[in-house]
Scaffold this motif. Structure first.
Motif, short mmCIF file in Angstrom:
data_model
loop_
_atom_site.label_atom_id
_atom_site.label_comp_id
_atom_site.label_asym_id
_atom_site.label_seq_id
_atom_site.Cartn_x
_atom_site.Cartn_y
_atom_site.Cartn_z
N CYS A 4 53.94 11.32 24.19
CA CYS A 4 54.20 10.90 22.98
C CYS A 4 54.72 11.32 22.20
N ASN A 18 56.97 7.57 17.15
CA ASN A 18 56.54 6.18 16.94
C ASN A 18 56.43 6.26 18.65
N GLU A 32 52.67 10.87 31.24
CA GLU A 32 52.80 9.77 29.96
C GLU A 32 52.71 10.60 28.84
N THR A 63 56.18 6.16 23.10
CA THR A 63 55.76 6.49 24.18
C THR A 63 55.95 6.30 25.09
N ASN A 75 58.27 2.74 24.91
CA ASN A 75 56.86 2.33 23.82
C ASN A 75 56.67 0.52 24.67
N LEU A 88 47.72 5.33 26.01
CA LEU A 88 49.16 6.47 24.39
C LEU A 88 49.75 5.29 23.87
N SER A 89 49.68 4.57 25.22
CA SER A 89 50.88 3.07 23.64
C SER A 89 50.44 2.91 22.22
N GLN A 119 48.97 4.43 20.25
CA GLN A 119 49.83 5.44 19.09
C GLN A 119 51.27 5.22 18.07
N VAL A 120 51.52 4.36 19.11
CA VAL A 120 52.96 4.30 17.70
C VAL A 120 52.58 3.36 16.79
N PRO A 163 54.30 11.54 17.89
CA PRO A 163 54.19 10.64 16.74
C PRO A 163 55.14 10.63 16.20
#
Length: 165
Positions: A87, A92, A85, A94, A115, A150-151, A153-154, A89
């Motif tokens: 990301c 945006n 996994e 993941t 995403n 981490l999803s 974080q978008v 950022p």
């Protein structure tokens, strides 16, 4: 610890090593190393917007160096399946990659999720059922063994999928 558990742990450690070597080779565009790690007939499954097929473009050589960097933030292995996994950022985005590694260290399949929140479950008979047939379907137990983290974080709602291994 029994010998079966030790064997699985060694297999998973080796499979993670193979996948980490692939990301290292991708980051420095080492085509020869990538070709040694991937099966020539790599099976690909993609979930996400077509414009986000960064890994496919990287592996096929149709992208510029540095257009998208896959930097693993977590790696987990469950037998022959290795989950990675990461990301980006700034975009945006993941991503989760589920790689399948053979006993001889060749990656034969990748399932790519962009995403998308992913939950991985293990399907199999319960500890009390020794047979896995149609008559045992009610004895199946599908525990969740991994979830992407981490999803969130978008900053937007993303679809959720379940991968059964």
């Amino acid at each position: 610890m029994n010998s079966l558990h030790i064997k699985e742990t060694l297999e998973e450690t080796e499979n993670k090593r193979v996948v980490v070597a692939l990301y290292d080779a991708l980051s420095c565009l080492d085509v020869e190393k990538v070709q040694k790690l991937l099966a020539a007939d790599l099976e690909w499954w993609f979930h996400g917007p077509p414009s986000h097929q960064f890994l496919m473009r990287l592996l096929t050589g149709t992208t510029d160096k540095g257009s998208f960097n896959f930097i693993p933030q977590s790696i987990a292995a469950f037998g022959s399946t290795v989950l990675v996994e990461g990301c980006d950022p700034l975009r945006n985005i993941t991503w989760v990659h589920a790689w399948t590694v053979t006993a001889d260290g060749i990656i034969t399949q990748v399932r790519e999720y962009l995403n998308t929140s992913l939950t991985v479950t293990r399907i199999g008979p319960t500890e009390t059922s020794s047979d896995f047939g149609p008559h045992q379907i009610t004895s199946l137990h599908c525990p969740s063994v991994w979830e992407s983290s981490l999803s969130s974080q978008v900053g937007k709602s993303v679809p959720g999928l379940v991968l059964a291994i």
